[in-house]
Design an enzyme around this catalytic site. Structure first.
Site, PDB file in Angstrom:
ATOM      1  N   THR A 168       0.911  -1.148   0.000  1.00 34.61           N
ATOM      2  CA  THR A 168       0.000   0.000   0.000  1.00 34.61           C
ATOM      3  C   THR A 168       0.939   1.182   0.000  1.00 34.61           C
ATOM      4  OG1 THR A 168      -1.753  -1.060   1.277  1.00 34.61           O
ATOM      5  CG2 THR A 168      -1.568   1.298   1.544  1.00 34.61           C
ATOM      6  N   ARG A 196     -14.165  -7.329  -0.571  1.00 40.44           N
ATOM      7  CA  ARG A 196     -13.435  -7.060   0.676  1.00 40.44           C
ATOM      8  C   ARG A 196     -12.848  -5.636   0.630  1.00 40.44           C
ATOM      9  NH1 ARG A 196      -7.968  -5.356   1.921  1.00 40.44           N
ATOM     10  NH2 ARG A 196      -7.469  -6.090   3.993  1.00 40.44           N
ATOM     11  N   GLY A 198     -10.375  -2.964   2.727  1.00 36.65           N
ATOM     12  CA  GLY A 198      -9.359  -2.917   3.780  1.00 36.65           C
ATOM     13  C   GLY A 198      -9.424  -1.622   4.572  1.00 36.65           C
ATOM     14  N   GLY A 220      -0.332  -2.870   5.813  1.00 31.09           N
ATOM     15  CA  GLY A 220      -0.322  -4.129   6.548  1.00 31.09           C
ATOM     16  C   GLY A 220      -1.708  -4.737   6.519  1.00 31.09           C
TER      17      GLY A 220
END
Ligand code: ASP
Length: 315
Positions: A168, A196, A198, A220
């Site tokens: 990221t 999904r 994040g 992460g």
């Protein structure tokens, strides 16, 4: 004036600083820096040519926050538009009564504002990596059926490889006026379940900025930052009077209390209102990058390690 970024932001940090030097705002610098990473096909976790979801579709998440007004904009599950950070910025700048647009609504918005679109978001090479990964993950050793009603649950658990999917980009900037902005962009976990989302587009989880105290951005395992509200926690610890290193450590230590089978890695960068900066990692260490107005090039700074024991249930 200062820019702090995750190390994969190296390709954009100088442009971001130039933006500040030319009178641009912290928000402009964050957007410019992240766009350079989103355009880079060699960066497999952000923008164009990131790792796709389990169905082989690239779904992008991004957010941007203005520490002056506490305004923010975010998009999730964005398909077909490589510059997710710019679409997120427009969600904020167009003065919608919304902060986060996802999926087909985010795409509709991107079309409506004339955001740059791209028909093909993946190179053949990444498609092949995805195809091979599914073959090696499937129980039969063959490419699995992926129709609308095919079960994906088992496949996602096998295919989501915690060692390999992370990435990221984080940018935090402080401009001449002392305004702080932070931005995050990602293609999320490789081989994720479709839909999904994040931490990157969730304000307070993967991204938070408040001029009065500072800003934080995460990379992460996003599920952990969502559960603990990591970016907001760090800034709140600053607000409570902790010095930056202590606030950052506490935000990481909070993650040790998370229970369950899926605990992976977390990394964060942060800037305080005085221009102090720090980077932390829960295991891998590594570095982050910094450049301020009188530096000709960026410097790499080591991240401090705060261990979070990983737990990963494979079936
Ligand atoms: N935080 C991102 C997410 O969970 C992925 C990453 O940083 O590796 O989507």
């Amino acid at each position: 004036m200062i820019i702090v970024a995750s190390s994969n932001g190296a390709i954009g940090i100088e442009r971001a600083l130039q933006t500040l030097k030319a009178g641009g705002s912290a928000l402009d610098a964050v957007e410019v820096g992240i766009r350079a990473v989103e355009a880079n096909p060699a960066e497999r976790s952000v923008g164009y040519n990131g790792y796709p979801n389990i169905l082989g579709e690239l779904e992008l998440d991004a957010s941007i926050m203005d520490g002056h007004s506490l305004n923010s904009g975010a998009v999730a599950l964005l398909r077909g538009f490589p510059y997710a950070i710019s679409v997120a910025r427009q969600v904020m700048d167009r003065n919608l009564p919304h902060v986060l647009l996802a999926g087909s609504g985010a795409e509709r918005f991107a079309r409506e504002i004339g955001a740059e679109a791209r028909d093909e978001m993946l190179t053949d090479e990444i498609r092949e990596v995805w195809r091979r990964r599914l073959v090696t993950s499937s129980a039969t050793g063959e490419f699995p059926r992926l129709s609308d009603d095919s079960p994906l649950l088992g496949l996602v658990k096998l295919a989501t490889d915690p060692e390999r999917v992370q990435g990221t980009v984080n940018f935090i900037a402080m401009d001449r006026a002392g305004d702080i902005a932070s931005g995050v962009s990602t293609s999320g976990w490789a081989w994720k379940y479709p839909g999904r989302i994040g931490d990157s587009p969730i304000i307070g989880a993967g991204n938070y900025a408040d001029n009065r105290y500072g800003a934080c951005a995460c990379t992460g395992m996003g599920e952990m930052a969502i559960r603990a509200g990591t970016a907001r926690s760090l800034v709140l610890y600053l607000q409570m009077g902790m010095p930056l290193p202590e606030a950052a450590r506490q935000a990481m230590l909070d993650l040790r209390d998370l229970r369950g089978d899926f605990i992976g890695g977390m990394n964060l960068i942060a800037l305080d209102s005085e221009g102090g900066h720090i980077g932390l990692s829960s295991g891998a260490g590594g570095s982050y990058i910094v450049q301020h107005a009188d530096m000709r090039t960026h410097e790499e700074v080591e991240r401090e390690v705060v261990t979070i024991p990983a737990r990963w249930a494979q079936e």
